[in-house]
Design an enzyme around this catalytic site. Structure first.
Site, PDB file in Angstrom:
ATOM      1  CE  LYS A  76     -10.912   2.938   3.532  1.00 39.34           C
ATOM      2  NZ  LYS A  76     -10.430   3.755   4.653  1.00 39.34           N
TER       3      LYS A  76
ATOM      4  CD  GLU B 213      -3.267   0.266   2.098  1.00 44.97           C
ATOM      5  OE1 GLU B 213      -4.030  -0.700   1.959  1.00 44.97           O
ATOM      6  OE2 GLU B 213      -3.281   0.986   3.107  1.00 44.97           O
TER       7      GLU B 213
ATOM      8  CG  HIS C 289       7.449 -29.488   1.944  1.00 37.20           C
ATOM      9  ND1 HIS C 289       8.048 -30.653   1.551  1.00 37.20           N
ATOM     10  CD2 HIS C 289       8.145 -29.048   3.025  1.00 37.20           C
ATOM     11  CE1 HIS C 289       9.053 -30.929   2.372  1.00 37.20           C
ATOM     12  NE2 HIS C 289       9.133 -29.964   3.273  1.00 37.20           N
TER      13      HIS C 289
HETATM   14  O1  PA5 Z   1      -2.929   1.835   5.930  1.00 31.96           O
HETATM   15  C1  PA5 Z   1      -4.008   2.368   5.752  1.00 31.96           C
HETATM   16  O2  PA5 Z   1      -4.167   3.590   5.869  1.00 31.96           O
HETATM   17  C2  PA5 Z   1      -5.233   1.553   5.412  1.00 31.96           C
HETATM   18  O3  PA5 Z   1      -4.939   0.215   5.182  1.00 31.96           O
HETATM   19  C3  PA5 Z   1      -6.242   1.639   6.547  1.00 31.96           C
HETATM   20  O4  PA5 Z   1      -5.655   1.141   7.716  1.00 31.96           O
HETATM   21  C4  PA5 Z   1      -7.514   0.862   6.231  1.00 31.96           C
HETATM   22  O5  PA5 Z   1      -8.041   1.259   5.004  1.00 31.96           O
HETATM   23  C5  PA5 Z   1      -8.543   1.100   7.325  1.00 31.96           C
HETATM   24  O6  PA5 Z   1      -8.793   2.458   7.452  1.00 31.96           O
HETATM   25  P1  PA5 Z   1      -9.431   3.078   8.756  1.00 31.96           P
HETATM   26  O7  PA5 Z   1      -8.487   2.869   9.896  1.00 31.96           O
HETATM   27  O8  PA5 Z   1      -9.615   4.512   8.453  1.00 31.96           O
HETATM   28  O9  PA5 Z   1     -10.722   2.361   8.971  1.00 31.96           O
END
Ligand code: PA5
Length: 474
Positions: free
Chosen positions: A443, A300, A329
């Site tokens: 989202k 990410e 394996h």
């Molecule tokens: O790293 C990030 O910002 C995302 O993976 C969020 O953690 C994830 O989308 C969840 O978001 P939130 O904490 O706002 O619910």
């Protein structure tokens, strides 16, 4: 003084990296030459300068140092939970779930929830990071709502998955616990933004904040991860001390002396030569979910389509999680004989927390008897070295990270090292490491599909999407 504050002990617990097998000298033609790395010196130096000048914006870097008061509050809350509940459930997703899972697996008993209550170090822990109705229903089959405390974690305070879980749990708590329902909920969210903070204030929930400037995937060392850890009896002060120690080590500007910078440099240089896959393969079940947490951090943070100058770049390595020896394996055949498109990182442990001997049973069969009298410890170490050898012999780049042992201090070091590695890689790639527009797109599309107010335009966009061709559906 705690033992983990002793400099000598800290040094003995230092996480080490070994990248011999990334180099042509060891791995052959598909490896890196030192001159190739040296050719990046200018980029390394600029990235190292940026890490200093941008440190003020990277608020996660201060988490090991600036949470004394909050840690005390977390410990108090953990005490309240431990005294009053049998089960603790984290509701969250992505950065709000992967860290708590990884740290619990690393530092609590490997079959924690299966242990009888008197042997467990706290309430059972479940981390619910999906909205699969079957999984939600199955959770309700195994917990007793009246004896369960829920920690709802969402930094944005609006993520559909987490908010829908909150709606379900609130409904059930009201039904079962009446006015006492708020005693069963802890909110962890942004101090200002989003809906969860509104709900928390309106209902007087126990509330913790995700500090400003700390994004989801960089948030394990703040209340997001520390509450669940403390509830399960993990030493969160030691965890933070390990991170602080790694902060000291990773302030070094020279890539050749900074393990986090070197790990990032090796991945980025390899990626720019076509290694688009980054495998993390822990040789310990306790570290299995560290690979999941790392996969999110790496994917990410670095998977971006534009750089900071607005150029289209489409960069990023695909992280793959693997487990030694299990995946020897399953995946290692590909790693040793498949394409030269990967960097494989083995994550080893010097001293496992348990020593287990393999007993004698069939001494008359030499092909089985050679194992008897050895330990499982020797076996797993031999298998790690053997995999390293096989990868190297077949010319596939690999490196090793070693934890002297798995404890709260070394896990703090490891998490912090990976975070610095990721931030440094982002600087090398000149991208925004800390946003996730691709996640936001999904989202927003979900909001539009479910009719959330303010998403009419997005709904129109979705409705206008090209219809599927029947001929491609079998
Ligand atoms: O790293 C990030 O910002 C995302 O993976 C969020 O953690 C994830 O989308 C969840 O978001 P939130 O904490 O706002 O619910």
């Amino acid at each position: 003084m705690q033992h983990y504050q002793d400099k000598g002990w800290q040094e003995s617990m230092r996480v080490r990296i070994d990248f011999n097998n990334m180099m042509k000298s060891h791995v052959g033609q598909y490896g890196l030459e030192e001159a190739e790395l040296r050719a990046y010196e200018g980029r390394f130096a600029r990235a190292a300068e940026n890490m200093i000048s941008k440190r003020g914006d990277m608020k996660w870097r201060e988490l090991p140092h600036n949470q004394n008061e909050i840690v005390d509050r977390i410990l108090e809350t953990a005490q309240y939970v431990r005294a009053n509940f049998d089960t603790f459930v984290v509701l969250g997703i992505g950065g709000s779930a992967l860290g708590p899972t990884a740290v619990q697996q690393a530092l609590s008993h490997l079959r924690y929830n299966d242990l009888p209550k008197e042997k467990r170090n706290g309430p059972k822990l479940y981390v619910e990071d999906n909205v699969d109705p079957e999984r939600m229903a199955s959770l309700l089959d195994v917990i007793d709502i009246e004896h369960t405390c829920f920690n709802v974690i969402t930094k944005s305070g609006s993520t559909s998955e987490t908010m829908s879980q909150l709606l379900l749990i609130t409904h059930l708590l009201r039904e079962k616990c009446g006015d006492q329902w708020t005693e069963h909920l802890i909110a962890t969210t942004d101090v200002q933004k989003g809906n969860l903070i509104k709900i928390a204030k309106q209902n007087g929930l126990r509330t913790f904040y995700v500090p400003d400037g700390v994004g989801g995937r960089f948030s394990e060392l703040c209340p997001v991860g520390l509450i669940a850890a403390a509830v399960c009896g993990i030493d969160i002060k030691q965890l933070l001390a390990g991170a602080a120690y790694m902060d000291e080590i990773t302030q070094e500007k020279d890539v050749w002396k900074n393990p986090a910078y070197m790990l990032a440099a090796l991945e980025v240089v390899a990626m720019e030569k076509g290694c688009n896959i980054s495998v993390l393969m822990p040789y310990a079940d306790s570290l299995k979910y560290i690979a999941d947490w790392y996969a999110q951090l790496w994917a990410e943070s670095l998977g971006k389509n534009v750089d900071l100058d607005g150029h289209t770049v489409h960069v990023g390595q695909t992280p793959v999680k693997s487990l030694g020896v299990t995946d020897q394996h399953s995946q290692v055949q590909l790693y040793t004989e498949g394409p030269f498109d990967k960097v494989i990182t083995l994550l080893g442990v010097d001293a496992y927390r348990t020593q287990m001997t393999i007993p004698h049973a069939f001494d008359d069969i030499p092909d089985v008897a050679f194992l008897s009298g050895r330990t499982f410890n020797e076996l797993i170490q031999a298998e790690r070295f053997a995999t390293e050898y096989a990868l190297t012999k077949s010319g596939h780049m690999n490196k090793t990270i070693v934890l002297p042992e798995v404890n709260a201090f070394t896990i703090g070091e490891l998490l912090y090292m990976f975070e610095v590695q990721t931030a440094f890689a982002g600087e090398l790639l000149n991208i925004n490491t800390f946003n996730q527009p691709g996640v936001e797109e999904g989202k927003n599309a979900t909001y539009a599909l479910l009719g959330k107010a303010g998403y009419d335009e997005k709904k129109k966009e979705l409705d206008a999407a090209k219809p599927k061709c029947e001929c491609y559906i079998l």
